[in-house]
Enzyme design. Structure first.
Site, PDB file in Angstrom:
ATOM      1  N   TYR A   1       0.810  -1.220   0.000  1.00 57.67           N
ATOM      2  CA  TYR A   1       0.000   0.000   0.000  1.00 57.67           C
ATOM      3  C   TYR A   1       0.841   1.266   0.000  1.00 57.67           C
ATOM      4  CZ  TYR A   1      -4.235  -2.679   0.258  1.00 57.67           C
ATOM      5  OH  TYR A   1      -5.264  -3.539  -0.057  1.00 57.67           O
TER       6      TYR A   1
ATOM      7  N   HIS B   1     -14.607   2.111  -1.232  1.00 53.18           N
ATOM      8  CA  HIS B   1     -13.585   1.161  -0.801  1.00 53.18           C
ATOM      9  C   HIS B   1     -12.462   1.795   0.007  1.00 53.18           C
ATOM     10  CE1 HIS B   1     -15.046  -1.272  -4.517  1.00 53.18           C
ATOM     11  NE2 HIS B   1     -15.779  -1.510  -3.452  1.00 53.18           N
TER      12      HIS B   1
ATOM     13  N   GLY C   1     -15.812   4.109 -16.438  1.00 49.86           N
ATOM     14  CA  GLY C   1     -14.591   3.405 -16.091  1.00 49.86           C
ATOM     15  C   GLY C   1     -14.784   2.162 -15.264  1.00 49.86           C
TER      16      GLY C   1
ATOM     17  N   SER D   1     -16.494  -2.006 -15.345  1.00 48.64           N
ATOM     18  CA  SER D   1     -17.077  -3.099 -16.129  1.00 48.64           C
ATOM     19  C   SER D   1     -18.381  -3.597 -15.530  1.00 48.64           C
ATOM     20  CB  SER D   1     -16.090  -4.269 -16.200  1.00 48.64           C
ATOM     21  OG  SER D   1     -15.825  -4.767 -14.903  1.00 48.64           O
TER      22      SER D   1
END
Length: 230
Positions: free
Chosen positions: A57, A108, A174, A176
């Site tokens: 990260y 997220h 952007g 799917s």
């Protein structure tokens, strides 16, 4: 002249950040080729090998800090000239904020934040700073990235559903539409809302969505201009 009371909700995914040079989970490079995401993005992985998780990260945080908003991010921010705008993003970078969007809901989490490993509400801003083993939160627990890992609840979903359900226009860009629970947000759109999906490709087009195939940095500014913001 647009009615400022009209509300646009933008749902953005990894594709918009990819055009700023940020690699995605589903298109890994370097470190991401060496380890499975499940070994880097779970609470169990952090307990087992916090040094590796921090390394992963920290690299992503540095990369995100060096990236710049692209034309799609900037165009989305321009929508605030004439509309109420809420951006709901699956991305963990802050490119929408740096482009000028004032209301951004991160499903997220954010790379630029750290949190207590004991209390998810105990969050602190760290910017591009690295996290290291031994860094502690105010409650004495190890600091961890403020990222929603596999197996953890997406607590922002309830607020996101409410925003989508009240939108007059929805722009999906952007993504799917394959990743849940974020993909389920499309189901909460009002039937009479104008709905547009911009992506390089898509497996299935949700009923009622106009699909525009192409790069976000090209197609989003064109749509924003058509909606009256230049």
């Amino acid at each position: 002249m647009q009615n400022k009371q009209q509300k646009i909700v933008v749902i953005s995914g990894a594709g918009i950040s990819a055009e700023s040079g940020l690699a995605t989970f589903r298109d890994p490079e370097g470190l991401w080729q060496q380890y499975s995401l499940e070994d880097l993005a779970t609470p169990q992985a952090f307990v087992r090998n916090p040094e590796l998780v921090h390394h992963f990260y920290n690299a992503r945080r540095r990369q995100a800090a060096q990236a710049e908003p692209n034309a799609a991010h900037l165009a989305i921010a321009k929508l605030e000239q004439a509309y109420q705008v809420v951006v709901i993003t699956q991305n963990v970078d802050d490119l929408h904020e740096r482009a000028g969007s004032s209301q951004v809901l991160h499903l997220h989490g954010k790379l630029s934040e750290a949190r207590s490993s004991r209390d998810p509400q105990l969050i602190q801003e760290i910017g591009s700073q690295a996290l290291n083993v031994g860094d502690l939160a105010a409650d004495g627990s190890p600091l961890r990235p403020n990222i929603v890992w596999f197996g953890e609840e997406v607590t922002a979903m309830a607020a996101a559903m409410t925003e989508v359900a009240s939108a007059d226009k929805i722009l999906v860009v952007g993504t799917s539409l394959q990743v849940y629970p974020a993909a389920s947000l499309l189901f909460y759109a009002r039937e009479n809302a104008e709905k547009v999906l911009i992506n390089l490709d898509v497996a299935d087009i949700e009923t009622g969505y106009q699909f525009i195939q192409g790069k976000a940095a090209t197609q989003v500014p064109a749509l924003v201009a058509a909606w009256g913001c230049r």
